[in-house]
Design a protein around this motif. Structure first.
Motif, PDB file in Angstrom:
ATOM      1  N   GLN A   1      38.020  39.402  25.610  1.00 20.15           N
ATOM      2  CA  GLN A   1      37.137  38.463  25.298  1.00 20.15           C
ATOM      3  C   GLN A   1      37.459  37.030  25.307  1.00 20.15           C
ATOM      4  O   GLN A   1      36.964  36.049  25.938  1.00 20.15           O
ATOM      5  N   ASP A   2      38.912  36.787  25.030  1.00 26.32           N
ATOM      6  CA  ASP A   2      39.497  35.488  25.483  1.00 26.32           C
ATOM      7  C   ASP A   2      39.604  35.104  26.740  1.00 26.32           C
ATOM      8  O   ASP A   2      39.492  33.943  27.055  1.00 26.32           O
ATOM      9  N   ARG A   3      39.661  36.120  27.727  1.00 26.55           N
ATOM     10  CA  ARG A   3      39.512  35.818  29.105  1.00 26.55           C
ATOM     11  C   ARG A   3      38.397  35.289  29.432  1.00 26.55           C
ATOM     12  O   ARG A   3      38.150  34.492  30.310  1.00 26.55           O
ATOM     13  N   THR A   4      37.223  35.713  28.938  1.00 26.94           N
ATOM     14  CA  THR A   4      35.862  35.301  29.384  1.00 26.94           C
ATOM     15  C   THR A   4      35.548  33.894  29.148  1.00 26.94           C
ATOM     16  O   THR A   4      34.806  33.366  29.739  1.00 26.94           O
ATOM     17  N   SER A   5      36.247  33.305  27.895  1.00 30.06           N
ATOM     18  CA  SER A   5      35.999  31.818  27.830  1.00 30.06           C
ATOM     19  C   SER A   5      36.921  30.965  28.460  1.00 30.06           C
ATOM     20  O   SER A   5      37.010  29.742  28.534  1.00 30.06           O
ATOM     21  N   ASP A   6      37.778  31.725  29.372  1.00 28.72           N
ATOM     22  CA  ASP A   6      38.856  30.732  30.262  1.00 28.72           C
ATOM     23  C   ASP A   6      38.184  30.347  31.564  1.00 28.72           C
ATOM     24  O   ASP A   6      37.612  31.504  32.155  1.00 28.72           O
TER      25      ASP A   6
ATOM     26  N   THR B   1      38.942  32.390  34.758  1.00 29.50           N
ATOM     27  CA  THR B   1      38.395  33.644  34.882  1.00 29.50           C
ATOM     28  C   THR B   1      37.177  33.927  35.668  1.00 29.50           C
ATOM     29  O   THR B   1      36.081  33.436  35.437  1.00 29.50           O
ATOM     30  N   LEU B   2      37.074  34.658  36.782  1.00 30.56           N
ATOM     31  CA  LEU B   2      35.932  34.872  37.641  1.00 30.56           C
ATOM     32  C   LEU B   2      35.072  36.134  37.501  1.00 30.56           C
ATOM     33  O   LEU B   2      34.014  36.252  37.722  1.00 30.56           O
ATOM     34  N   GLY B   3      36.024  37.147  37.120  1.00 25.18           N
ATOM     35  CA  GLY B   3      35.307  38.545  36.623  1.00 25.18           C
ATOM     36  C   GLY B   3      36.385  39.316  36.013  1.00 25.18           C
ATOM     37  O   GLY B   3      37.445  39.306  36.400  1.00 25.18           O
ATOM     38  N   ILE B   4      35.821  40.478  35.329  1.00 23.78           N
ATOM     39  CA  ILE B   4      36.700  41.351  34.897  1.00 23.78           C
ATOM     40  C   ILE B   4      36.006  42.785  35.044  1.00 23.78           C
ATOM     41  O   ILE B   4      34.661  42.950  34.823  1.00 23.78           O
ATOM     42  N   LEU B   5      36.658  43.620  35.369  1.00 19.78           N
ATOM     43  CA  LEU B   5      36.169  44.964  35.829  1.00 19.78           C
ATOM     44  C   LEU B   5      37.249  45.898  34.971  1.00 19.78           C
ATOM     45  O   LEU B   5      38.374  45.949  34.735  1.00 19.78           O
ATOM     46  N   PHE B   6      36.421  47.122  34.801  1.00 16.02           N
ATOM     47  CA  PHE B   6      36.930  48.060  33.961  1.00 16.02           C
ATOM     48  C   PHE B   6      37.024  49.425  34.655  1.00 16.02           C
ATOM     49  O   PHE B   6      36.151  49.860  34.977  1.00 16.02           O
ATOM     50  N   THR B   7      38.155  50.256  34.626  1.00 17.97           N
ATOM     51  CA  THR B   7      38.221  51.531  35.353  1.00 17.97           C
ATOM     52  C   THR B   7      39.016  52.430  34.332  1.00 17.97           C
ATOM     53  O   THR B   7      40.216  52.204  33.876  1.00 17.97           O
ATOM     54  N   GLU B   8      38.358  53.703  34.179  1.00 14.02           N
ATOM     55  CA  GLU B   8      38.828  54.458  33.092  1.00 14.02           C
ATOM     56  C   GLU B   8      39.627  55.730  33.937  1.00 14.02           C
ATOM     57  O   GLU B   8      39.025  55.959  35.157  1.00 14.02           O
ATOM     58  N   LYS B   9      40.498  56.290  33.678  1.00 12.30           N
ATOM     59  CA  LYS B   9      41.207  57.460  34.131  1.00 12.30           C
ATOM     60  C   LYS B   9      40.198  58.661  34.315  1.00 12.30           C
ATOM     61  O   LYS B   9      39.397  58.778  33.273  1.00 12.30           O
ATOM     62  N   ARG B  10      40.359  59.248  35.360  1.00 12.28           N
ATOM     63  CA  ARG B  10      39.053  60.403  35.650  1.00 12.28           C
ATOM     64  C   ARG B  10      39.797  61.939  34.964  1.00 12.28           C
ATOM     65  O   ARG B  10      39.160  62.735  34.775  1.00 12.28           O
ATOM     66  N   ARG B  11      40.957  61.864  34.976  1.00 13.86           N
ATOM     67  CA  ARG B  11      41.568  63.177  34.465  1.00 13.86           C
ATOM     68  C   ARG B  11      43.093  62.776  33.777  1.00 13.86           C
ATOM     69  O   ARG B  11      43.719  61.473  33.936  1.00 13.86           O
ATOM     70  N   ASN B  12      43.894  63.638  33.185  1.00 13.24           N
ATOM     71  CA  ASN B  12      44.869  63.129  32.458  1.00 13.24           C
ATOM     72  C   ASN B  12      46.111  62.706  33.485  1.00 13.24           C
ATOM     73  O   ASN B  12      46.771  62.177  33.108  1.00 13.24           O
ATOM     74  N   ASP B  13      46.050  63.330  34.776  1.00  9.43           N
ATOM     75  CA  ASP B  13      47.249  63.122  35.607  1.00  9.43           C
ATOM     76  C   ASP B  13      46.628  62.070  36.749  1.00  9.43           C
ATOM     77  O   ASP B  13      46.875  62.106  37.817  1.00  9.43           O
ATOM     78  N   ASP B  14      45.923  61.120  36.243  1.00  7.30           N
ATOM     79  CA  ASP B  14      45.299  60.008  37.384  1.00  7.30           C
ATOM     80  C   ASP B  14      46.111  59.333  37.692  1.00  7.30           C
ATOM     81  O   ASP B  14      46.178  58.034  36.870  1.00  7.30           O
ATOM     82  N   ALA B  15      46.504  58.996  38.992  1.00  6.50           N
ATOM     83  CA  ALA B  15      47.808  58.257  39.419  1.00  6.50           C
ATOM     84  C   ALA B  15      46.825  56.608  39.768  1.00  6.50           C
ATOM     85  O   ALA B  15      47.616  55.877  39.970  1.00  6.50           O
TER      86      ALA B  15
ATOM     87  N   GLY C   1      34.762  50.260  39.775  1.00 10.24           N
ATOM     88  CA  GLY C   1      35.025  49.744  38.513  1.00 10.24           C
ATOM     89  C   GLY C   1      33.646  49.244  37.762  1.00 10.24           C
ATOM     90  O   GLY C   1      32.824  48.773  38.356  1.00 10.24           O
ATOM     91  N   ARG C   2      33.616  49.404  36.348  1.00 10.03           N
ATOM     92  CA  ARG C   2      32.390  48.663  35.756  1.00 10.03           C
ATOM     93  C   ARG C   2      32.795  47.316  35.493  1.00 10.03           C
ATOM     94  O   ARG C   2      33.679  46.904  34.772  1.00 10.03           O
ATOM     95  N   LEU C   3      31.570  46.557  35.785  1.00  9.72           N
ATOM     96  CA  LEU C   3      31.800  45.079  35.696  1.00  9.72           C
ATOM     97  C   LEU C   3      31.541  44.650  34.030  1.00  9.72           C
ATOM     98  O   LEU C   3      30.384  44.882  33.574  1.00  9.72           O
ATOM     99  N   LEU C   4      32.419  44.082  33.230  1.00 10.70           N
ATOM    100  CA  LEU C   4      32.431  43.672  32.106  1.00 10.70           C
ATOM    101  C   LEU C   4      32.089  42.286  32.002  1.00 10.70           C
ATOM    102  O   LEU C   4      31.299  41.720  30.974  1.00 10.70           O
ATOM    103  N   TYR C   5      32.497  41.472  32.813  1.00 12.32           N
ATOM    104  CA  TYR C   5      32.183  39.943  32.941  1.00 12.32           C
ATOM    105  C   TYR C   5      32.102  39.590  34.137  1.00 12.32           C
ATOM    106  O   TYR C   5      32.792  40.037  35.205  1.00 12.32           O
ATOM    107  N   ASP C   6      31.364  38.566  34.611  1.00 12.17           N
ATOM    108  CA  ASP C   6      30.874  38.148  35.962  1.00 12.17           C
ATOM    109  C   ASP C   6      30.571  36.510  35.992  1.00 12.17           C
ATOM    110  O   ASP C   6      29.382  36.237  35.348  1.00 12.17           O
ATOM    111  N   ARG C   7      31.259  35.717  36.139  1.00  8.17           N
ATOM    112  CA  ARG C   7      30.897  34.182  35.939  1.00  8.17           C
ATOM    113  C   ARG C   7      30.123  33.668  37.134  1.00  8.17           C
ATOM    114  O   ARG C   7      30.687  33.802  38.264  1.00  8.17           O
TER     115      ARG C   7
END
Length: 292
Positions: free
Chosen positions: A10-15, A18-32, A93-99
């Motif tokens: 959240q703090d990054r979005t007001s900076d 910051t041009l964009g923020i992306l979110f990537t979640e692990k697909r399995r337990n051993d996701d390198a 990645g899922r886009l969380l913020y896009d300036r």
């Protein structure tokens, strides 16, 4: 988990940097792909900020890695293919913020893969392919079969990536899945080397012959960017001038072997310039007259 992520970004979005923020979640337990973290947050910053910073967090058993990357570093990774996970984060990645829709435009450009950028990446992969293949071939003839095997596997990876780029795509982490669809014959070479029933010596011998042929078929395409650059001035080039013009570390690293290979194949001519030393000449280079 969502509460933690919101607190982190959240703090990054007001900076303003910051041009964009992306979110990537692990697909399995051993996701390198996420370095075994549950979540990766990729924060894209403008070029006024440091190239790359990493922060690690933990919250009620969840591990989060935040990568703060400026646009200069991002483009360097994409051109040099030196951080392949980032391609996956950027594409999937899922886009969380896009300036000002910066990331929307960035992703669109990635999908379109501009011609100039593609030509540079082809040149980078082709120079790496030559280096790995020639080193592997030399080691084979010296009888160092396991070391040769290692180099030839790397050469095939560069050949595969070259094929993917040639067809207008960014080579992702799953490059062999891409190649299997695009150029199955290259995928077959890799399978024969890795899973073939013959002795390692026999497999390498066959692969070196096949790789030599693939190199010949890719030479015109692989050298196009360098030849175009050399044709931009009328006078011969020194190797240092070419290195300074390329300005891409992974490209210039294997520049000497690339140039010498193209001399041998008739794509580049050597021009000798006298030095003060007796019978010693500076070696300079021009595109072959046969290409003009």
């Amino acid at each position: 988990m969502d509460d933690l992520l919101r607190q982190l970004y959240q703090d990054r979005t007001s900076d303003k940097h910051t041009l964009g923020i992306l979110f990537t979640e692990k697909r399995r337990n051993d996701d390198a792909n996420t370095d075994y973290f549950d979540v990766v947050l990729l924060v894209i910053l403008d070029e006024s900020k440091p190239n790359w910073e990493i922060k690690h967090y933990e919250y009620t058993g969840y591990k989060v890695a935040m990568h703060l990357v400026n646009t200069t570093q991002l483009h360097d990774w994409l051109l040099n293919s030196s951080n392949r996970r980032v391609v996956d984060w950027l594409v999937n990645g899922r886009l969380l913020y896009d300036r000002n829709e910066y990331m929307k435009g960035f992703r669109k450009q990635m999908m379109e893969f501009p011609y100039e950028e593609r030509q540079i990446k082809i040149g980078v992969e082709f120079s790496k392919l030559i280096r790995r293949f020639k080193d592997g071939k030399a080691l084979f003839y010296e009888g160092h079969y396991l070391d040769s095997y290692n180099q030839i596997v790397h050469a095939l990876h560069h050949l595969a990536r070259l094929s993917v780029i040639e067809h207008g795509f960014y080579p992702e982490v799953t490059v062999w899945q891409q190649v299997k669809k695009i150029e199955p014959e290259i995928h077959k070479l890799y399978s024969e080397l890795v899973t073939g029933a013959e002795s390692i010596e026999k497999r390498l011998e066959l692969l070196i012959i096949a790789n030599e042929f693939e190199l010949m078929t890719k030479t015109k395409m692989g050298s196009a960017h360098l030849i175009d650059l050399m044709q931009s001035k009328q006078t011969p080039w020194t190797i240092q001038e070419l290195k300074e013009q390329l300005q891409i570390h992974d490209y210039s690293l294997d520049l000497s072997i690339l140039v010498e290979y193209l001399v041998q194949k008739g794509y580049i001519d050597v021009v000798k310039e006298e030095t003060k030393g007796k019978s010693i000449y500076h070696r300079q280079y021009v595109p072959s007259r046969s290409l003009i």
